[in-house]
Design a protein around this motif. Structure first.
Motif, PDB file in Angstrom:
ATOM      1  N   ILE A 143      -8.863  14.594 -77.905  1.00 40.68           N
ATOM      2  CA  ILE A 143      -8.721  14.205 -76.523  1.00 40.68           C
ATOM      3  C   ILE A 143      -9.272  12.308 -77.211  1.00 40.68           C
ATOM      4  N   GLU A 144      -9.484  12.093 -78.173  1.00 38.17           N
ATOM      5  CA  GLU A 144      -9.463  10.677 -77.937  1.00 38.17           C
ATOM      6  C   GLU A 144      -8.330  10.263 -78.457  1.00 38.17           C
ATOM      7  N   LYS A 145      -7.450  10.486 -79.610  1.00 41.66           N
ATOM      8  CA  LYS A 145      -5.826  10.085 -79.466  1.00 41.66           C
ATOM      9  C   LYS A 145      -4.599  10.575 -78.553  1.00 41.66           C
ATOM     10  N   TYR A 146      -5.071  11.542 -77.934  1.00 40.90           N
ATOM     11  CA  TYR A 146      -3.749  11.735 -77.422  1.00 40.90           C
ATOM     12  C   TYR A 146      -4.258  12.375 -76.177  1.00 40.90           C
ATOM     13  N   GLY A 147      -5.501  12.162 -75.220  1.00 39.59           N
ATOM     14  CA  GLY A 147      -5.770  12.539 -73.926  1.00 39.59           C
ATOM     15  C   GLY A 147      -6.734  12.234 -73.023  1.00 39.59           C
ATOM     16  N   ALA A 148      -8.159  12.307 -73.132  1.00 36.32           N
ATOM     17  CA  ALA A 148      -9.083  11.711 -71.817  1.00 36.32           C
ATOM     18  C   ALA A 148      -9.781  12.644 -71.164  1.00 36.32           C
ATOM     19  N   LEU A 149     -11.148  11.890 -71.423  1.00 41.72           N
ATOM     20  CA  LEU A 149     -12.106  12.730 -71.094  1.00 41.72           C
ATOM     21  C   LEU A 149     -12.468  12.763 -69.497  1.00 41.72           C
ATOM     22  N   GLY A 150     -13.508  13.930 -68.714  1.00 40.50           N
ATOM     23  CA  GLY A 150     -13.991  13.273 -68.125  1.00 40.50           C
ATOM     24  C   GLY A 150     -12.694  13.994 -66.790  1.00 40.50           C
ATOM     25  N   PHE A 200       2.561  20.667 -74.784  1.00 38.68           N
ATOM     26  CA  PHE A 200       2.041  19.388 -74.487  1.00 38.68           C
ATOM     27  C   PHE A 200       3.065  18.077 -75.333  1.00 38.68           C
ATOM     28  N   VAL A 201       3.026  17.091 -74.851  1.00 40.02           N
ATOM     29  CA  VAL A 201       4.308  15.947 -75.165  1.00 40.02           C
ATOM     30  C   VAL A 201       2.762  14.309 -74.661  1.00 40.02           C
ATOM     31  N   PHE A 202       2.838  13.747 -74.832  1.00 38.77           N
ATOM     32  CA  PHE A 202       2.680  12.422 -75.464  1.00 38.77           C
ATOM     33  C   PHE A 202       3.376  11.393 -75.733  1.00 38.77           C
ATOM     34  N   TRP A 203       2.930   9.905 -74.749  1.00 39.03           N
ATOM     35  CA  TRP A 203       3.872   8.813 -75.269  1.00 39.03           C
ATOM     36  C   TRP A 203       2.077   7.956 -75.077  1.00 39.03           C
ATOM     37  N   SER A 204       2.812   6.691 -76.316  1.00 38.66           N
ATOM     38  CA  SER A 204       1.776   5.535 -76.652  1.00 38.66           C
ATOM     39  C   SER A 204       2.924   4.341 -75.901  1.00 38.66           C
ATOM     40  N   LEU A 299      -0.919   1.963 -72.799  1.00 40.69           N
ATOM     41  CA  LEU A 299      -0.891   2.539 -71.870  1.00 40.69           C
ATOM     42  C   LEU A 299      -0.414   3.808 -73.326  1.00 40.69           C
ATOM     43  N   ARG A 300      -1.262   4.796 -72.318  1.00 39.10           N
ATOM     44  CA  ARG A 300      -0.768   6.306 -72.527  1.00 39.10           C
ATOM     45  C   ARG A 300       0.074   7.484 -71.838  1.00 39.10           C
ATOM     46  N   VAL A 301       0.354   7.811 -71.920  1.00 41.75           N
ATOM     47  CA  VAL A 301       1.363   9.129 -70.988  1.00 41.75           C
ATOM     48  C   VAL A 301       1.508  10.396 -71.461  1.00 41.75           C
ATOM     49  N   PHE A 302       0.844  11.511 -70.958  1.00 46.19           N
ATOM     50  CA  PHE A 302       1.091  12.305 -71.446  1.00 46.19           C
ATOM     51  C   PHE A 302       0.955  13.708 -70.026  1.00 46.19           C
ATOM     52  N   GLY A 303       0.836  14.906 -70.750  1.00 47.47           N
ATOM     53  CA  GLY A 303       1.678  15.678 -69.913  1.00 47.47           C
ATOM     54  C   GLY A 303       1.709  17.687 -70.745  1.00 47.47           C
ATOM     55  N   PHE A 304       1.881  18.423 -69.533  1.00 50.39           N
ATOM     56  CA  PHE A 304       2.048  19.954 -70.024  1.00 50.39           C
ATOM     57  C   PHE A 304       4.205  20.227 -69.624  1.00 50.39           C
ATOM     58  N   LEU A 305       4.711  20.114 -70.486  1.00 56.37           N
ATOM     59  CA  LEU A 305       6.058  20.232 -69.648  1.00 56.37           C
ATOM     60  C   LEU A 305       7.000  21.627 -70.619  1.00 56.37           C
TER      61      LEU A 305
END
Length: 367
Positions: A143-150, A200-204, A299-305
Motif C-alpha cells: 500500500i505504501e509503495k504502490y497503492g493507497a489506504l482507505g 497490477f501496473v504502477f507509475w510514479s 504523483l502516482r498512477v496505478f491500476g489493474f489491466l
C-alpha cells in the motif's frame, strides 16, 4: 501486539454512516487492508472469496478469511486506530469540463500535520502465524509503495508514508520453502477478479513547475475553483493546505487526462476509469511533496489491466502522464498553463504486478 505508524501524503478517508470523513474508522481501515490482502494472496497463489457472495464459513473458508474472518470464523486480530495531530479537509474543487466552470469533485479527508502520526495497533485475538503477520506486513508495505489506504482512492486519497513498522521485525520460519496456503476448498472464489496483483501496473512521476506552487496559487491558474465567485476564497484555502500539508489536489485532473488517453487508444474508458455504477480500475493520486523543493510534486498512477489492455494502453498512458503540454491542458484554467510545467520526470517506469510478486517472494525468502 504490533504497531504501524504512518503519516498521510494525501487525505485519508474512511467515511461513516453519514458519508463524512471527519473521523477515522477502524472498519474502514480493516476493509481496505482486507481488499489489498485479497489482491496479494491471489497473486501469490492463494484463495480469496468474493466477500459480497461468499460461501466461506467456519473452517471451510479461503486463505483471506483465515486471517480476516467470515461467518462462524472470527477475525484473528483487532485494530486500534490512534491519531496524533491532524486536520480535516472538506472542499469541492473545480475540474475541467466543456462548460468550463460546471463540474466539481470532493477534496476531503484526514491529513496529518507536524509529523504527527496515525498509529495502527494490531492486537491478536487468536493465534496468528508468523507467515500471516508477514503477509499482512507485505500488504501494508505494498500500500505504501504502490497503492493507497482507505476509501476514495480513485479520487486521489490514501497515499501514506510509514514512519515505524513493528511487523518488519517478525521472522518467518519457512525461508526457502513455498508458501503453504489452505488450498482449493469449496469456497466461492471472486468472479474473474479484475483486481488481481498479476494484472497490477504502477507509475510514479514528478511534476516540476517553472514557479513555486505558492506563486502559482497567487496567480490563480489551477483548475481548483468551483465557480468565479468562490475562486479566490477557495484558492486561499487550498494554498493553506499546501503550506501546512504539501498536497496539491490535481488527481481529478490527471485522471481526466488519462480518460482521454484511453479514449484515444480506442478503448472504452468507462470500463477502466469507472462511472457512477462501476468501480474504477485506474487510480490517480493527488500531487504530494515527498522531499524536494516547493516547485514540484510527486504523483502516482496505478491500476489493474489485463495483458491485452496493458499492451494497448501502456505507451498511451505513459505519454499523457509525462507530457507537460498534455497535462497543462487539464491542470491549468483557461489555457493559462502552456509554459508553467518545466518538465515531468518519470520516477519509476511502469512496474508490473509480476515484478512486485517476485520482490515479495524474495523478501519473505520463499520460492
Amino acid at each position: 501486539m504490533y504497531t504501524v505508524d504512518f503519516r498521510t501524503l494525501t487525505p485519508l478517508w474512511t467515511g461513516d454512516l453519514r458519508f463524512s470523513g471527519k473521523t477515522l474508522r477502524e472498519t474502514g481501515i480493516i476493509g481496505s487492508l482486507r481488499w489489498w490482502y485479497e489482491v496479494l494472496i491471489e497473486g501469490l497463489g492463494g484463495t480469496a472469496c468474493d466477500p459480497t457472495a461468499s460461501s466461506c464459513e467456519r473452517k471451510n473458508h479461503c486463505d483471506v478469511c483465515e486471517l480476516f474472518g467470515c461467518t462462524g470464523w472470527s477475525r484473528k486480530f483487532r485494530v486500534e486506530v490512534t491519531v496524533d495531530k491532524n486536520i480535516y479537509l472538506d472542499s469541492f474543487i473545480g475540474v475541467r469540463s466543456s462548460r468550463t466552470w460546471g463540474r466539481t469533485r470532493p477534496f476531503s479527508g484526514i491529513v496529518t500535520v507536524n509529523e504527527g502520526p496515525i498509529s495502527l495497533t494490531f492486537i491478536p485475538l487468536r493465534k496468528v502465524t508468523p507467515t500471516e503477520w508477514q503477509l499482512l506486513n507485505q500488504t501494508i508495505n505494498m500500500i505504501e509503495k504502490y497503492g493507497a489506504l482507505g476509501a476514495r482512492t480513485a479520487q486521489g486519497n490514501g497515499v501514506i508514508k510509514i514512519a515505524k513498522n513493528d511487523l518488519e521485525c517478525i521472522e518467518v520460519s519457512n525461508h526457502g520453502e513455498s508458501l503453504v496456503f489452505l488450498g482449493e476448498r469449496n469456497v466461492s472464489k471472486s468472479k474473474e477478479r479484475s483486481y488481481d496483483l498479476k494484472n497490477f501496473v504502477f507509475w510514479s512521476t514528478r511534476i516540476v513547475f517553472t514557479n513555486s506552487i505558492e506563486e502559482l496559487y497567487s496567480q490563480r491558474v489551477f483548475w481548483i475553483h468551483s465557480d468565479r465567485k468562490q475562486r479566490i476564497g477557495l484558492n486561499n484555502e487550498l494554498r493553506d493546505v499546501w503550506d501546512s500539508c504539501h498536497i496539491l489536489p490535481i488527481g481529478f485532473h490527471v485522471r481526466d487526462a488519462i480518460r482521454e488517453a484511453i479514449r484515444n487508444s480506442g478503448k472504452d474508458n468507462m470500463n477502466l476509469v469507472g462511472s457512477a455504477k462501476m468501480g474504477s480500475r485506474v487510480f490517480v493520486s493527488h500531487g504530494y511533496r515527498n522531499g524536494g523543493d516547493g516547485n514540484s510534486v510527486n504523483l502516482r498512477v496505478f491500476g489493474f489491466l489485463t495483458d491485452v489492455e496493458r499492451k494497448l494502453l501502456h505507451e498511451e498512458i505513459e505519454n499523457w502522464i509525462t507530457s507537460p503540454t498534455l497535462l497543462s491542458k487539464y491542470l491549468f484554467a483557461l489555457n493559462q498553463g502552456n509554459d508553467l510545467i518545466k518538465r515531468v520526470e518519470l520516477i519509476e517506469p511502469m512496474k508490473t504486478g509480476e515484478e512486485i510478486i517476485e520482490e515479495i517472494k524474495r523478501e519473505m525468502g520463499v520460492g
